[in-house]
Design an enzyme around this catalytic site. Structure first.
Site, PDB file in Angstrom:
ATOM      1  CE1 TYR A 153     -18.068   7.300 -15.666  1.00 18.78           C
ATOM      2  CE2 TYR A 153     -17.070   7.666 -13.523  1.00 18.78           C
ATOM      3  CZ  TYR A 153     -17.734   6.844 -14.412  1.00 18.78           C
ATOM      4  OH  TYR A 153     -18.074   5.579 -14.032  1.00 18.78           O
ATOM      5  CE  LYS A 198     -13.127   4.276 -18.060  1.00 18.40           C
ATOM      6  NZ  LYS A 198     -14.240   3.376 -17.886  1.00 18.40           N
ATOM      7  NE  ARG A 221      -3.048   0.257   3.261  1.00 18.87           N
ATOM      8  CZ  ARG A 221      -2.587   0.809   4.385  1.00 18.87           C
ATOM      9  NH1 ARG A 221      -2.242   2.068   4.424  1.00 18.87           N
ATOM     10  NH2 ARG A 221      -2.494   0.079   5.490  1.00 18.87           N
ATOM     11  CG  ASP A 249     -11.027  12.552 -16.159  1.00 19.73           C
ATOM     12  OD1 ASP A 249     -10.268  11.963 -16.957  1.00 19.73           O
ATOM     13  OD2 ASP A 249     -11.943  11.970 -15.545  1.00 19.73           O
TER      14      ASP A 249
HETATM   15  C1  PLP Z   1     -13.652  10.382 -18.066  1.00 22.93           C
HETATM   16  C2  PLP Z   1     -13.705   9.376 -16.966  1.00 22.93           C
HETATM   17  N1  PLP Z   1     -13.090   9.642 -15.809  1.00 22.93           N
HETATM   18  C3  PLP Z   1     -13.103   8.761 -14.786  1.00 22.93           C
HETATM   19  C4  PLP Z   1     -13.767   7.552 -14.870  1.00 22.93           C
HETATM   20  C5  PLP Z   1     -13.777   6.608 -13.718  1.00 22.93           C
HETATM   21  O1  PLP Z   1     -12.857   5.572 -13.912  1.00 22.93           O
HETATM   22  P1  PLP Z   1     -13.015   4.131 -13.248  1.00 22.93           P
HETATM   23  O2  PLP Z   1     -14.224   3.504 -13.848  1.00 22.93           O
HETATM   24  O3  PLP Z   1     -11.732   3.444 -13.538  1.00 22.93           O
HETATM   25  O4  PLP Z   1     -13.214   4.346 -11.766  1.00 22.93           O
HETATM   26  C6  PLP Z   1     -14.404   7.234 -16.068  1.00 22.93           C
HETATM   27  C7  PLP Z   1     -15.128   5.955 -16.211  1.00 22.93           C
HETATM   28  O5  PLP Z   1     -15.778   5.684 -17.193  1.00 22.93           O
HETATM   29  C8  PLP Z   1     -14.379   8.167 -17.148  1.00 22.93           C
HETATM   30  O6  PLP Z   1     -15.006   7.932 -18.304  1.00 22.93           O
END
Ligand code: PLP
Length: 393
Positions: free
Chosen positions: A112, A209, A59, A184
């Site tokens: 998101y 992703k 961790r 992001d």
């Molecule tokens: C733009 C974006 N940011 C963050 C996330 C969250 O990621 P995670 O599903 O790995 O928690 C997603 C999930 O689809 C996303 O599309």
């Protein structure tokens, strides 16, 4: 600086010091021994101070995870990166490391859904407010900022309408007011857009992703200045515990080596598909920043230096029913949430990815019931066009 293609292959990785293994092994270990008590004490002291040498407990750090972190930092032109168990773990931990009760966040309105939920449900319960603004004008961010604003948070291109926010303008506004700017960068990836070079303080990724790229490992990352990442953020990360497994970190590391190659193809396929759909008689509207009529196109050309990305959305003529028919008729595209996979994924945001966003908020953000989102994969473009064409007709 080395070229991104070279960095993707080499950064953060050396032959394994104990065996000479050329590729980074999976250090599937939770704890580490030391030669004597003094060495243990010194390792813990160094780790507490944010040092990246030596290991104590996974961790707190692990060689496979660290290799991934070094590679991600290099790709984003950052000083340091921390890897997380998911994109949401990265976002939640980064936000909580910067705000306390009474503080305020300004964010672009299209987020998101998980991020939207944290900002509109979880943080208010802790006395932390978020103002969501239309991100096409920097004045909207400036007007919403308060003396208590600690973070300006953006997603560009946004999910699912691919709205473009001016990254440099947000970074400048935040710096002027001593506010931390966060982005992001999941949709764009560092191949297409490098926000730290435009002045942003912290870059977030759902590595689940494009960085992983193969749809087989969850993960997240935060990249930024070493003093913040290795001290403040690391301490929150250890307390909140959203650490990736070494195996998932290894899968992501392996995927990241081919990121620039894959993005070339995602970019090219998505642009071709966006043009194809925008001329299709059964399509009402296409959202893709690479199209000349997209409102953010000129800005996207300036800040998305590698390409416009693999994500696009569209509305079929006939609203919800027509959209559902397309989803039910595709054969090659896979009906699934998520994105950034080598396979083309197709989804209906209003009933899937953005289901937890209340209807009024969805409508305010411009997400119609008939909207379809495509994460364009790396398949043959003619095959993808043929599949969507038969589904639309
Ligand atoms: C733009 C974006 N940011 C963050 C996330 C969250 O990621 P995670 O599903 O790995 O928690 C997603 C999930 O689809 C996303 O599309």
């Amino acid at each position: 600086m080395e070229n991104l293609y070279t960095q993707a292959v080499h950064a953060g990785e050396q032959p394994d010091p104990s065996t000479g293994a050329v590729d980074t092994p999976i250090y599937q270990a939770s704890t580490y021994t030391h030669h004597d008590a003094e060495e243990s004490a010194a390792a813990i002291e160094a780790a507490q101070a944010g040092a990246r040498t030596g290991y104590v407990y996974t961790r707190w750090g692990n060689p496979t995870i660290r290799a991934l972190e070094e590679k991600l930092a290099a790709l984003e032109s950052g000083e340091a990166a921390l890897a997380f168990s998911s994109g949401m773990a990265a976002i939640a931990t980064a936000l909580l490391s910067l705000v306390k009760t009474g503080d305020h966040i300004v964010a672009g309105r299209q987020l998101y859904s998980g991020t939207h939920h944290i900002m509109t449900q979880r943080l208010p319960a802790l006395g932390i407010e978020t103002t969501l603004v239309t991100p096409d004008d920097i004045e909207n961010f400036a007007r919403a900022a308060r003396p208590t604003t600690k973070i300006i948070y953006i997603e560009t291109p946004s999910n699912p309408l691919l709205e473009i926010t001016g990254i440099r303008a947000v970074a400048e506004l935040a710096h002027e007011h001593g506010i931390t700017s966060m982005i992001d960068n999941t949709f764009a990836t560092p191949v297409n857009q490098r926000p730290l070079e435009l002045g942003i303080d912290l870059v977030i990724h759902a590595t689940t992703k494009y960085l992983c790229g193969h749809g087989d490992a969850m993960g997240g990352a935060v990249i930024g200045r070493r003093d913040f990442v290795d001290r403040t953020l690391t301490n929150y990360h250890r307390d909140l515990g959203g650490v990736p497994s070494p195996f998932n970190a290894w899968l992501t590391l392996r995927g990241t080596r081919t990121l620039p190659l894959r993005m070339e193809r995602h970019n090219a396929n998505a642009l071709a598909l966006a043009r194809f759909l925008s001329e299709h008689p059964r399509v009402e509207r296409v959202y893709y920043p690479g199209l000349e009529d997209h409102p953010g196109h000129e800005l996207a050309k300036r800040q998305m230096v590698g390409g416009f990305g693999g994500m696009l959305s569209f509305e079929a003529r006939g609203g919800l029913d027509a959209g559902r028919r397309v989803l039910n008729r595709v054969k090659l595209c896979t009906r699934a949430v998520s994105l950034g996979d080598v396979k083309t994924l197709i989804t209906h945001p209003a009933s899937t990815t953005h289901y937890i966003v209340p209807r009024e908020a969805r409508e305010a953000a411009g997400i119609s019931d008939g909207l379809i989102r495509l994460s364009v994969g790396i398949e043959d473009i003619e095959d993808l066009m043929a599949d969507l064409d038969q589904a639309l007709r």
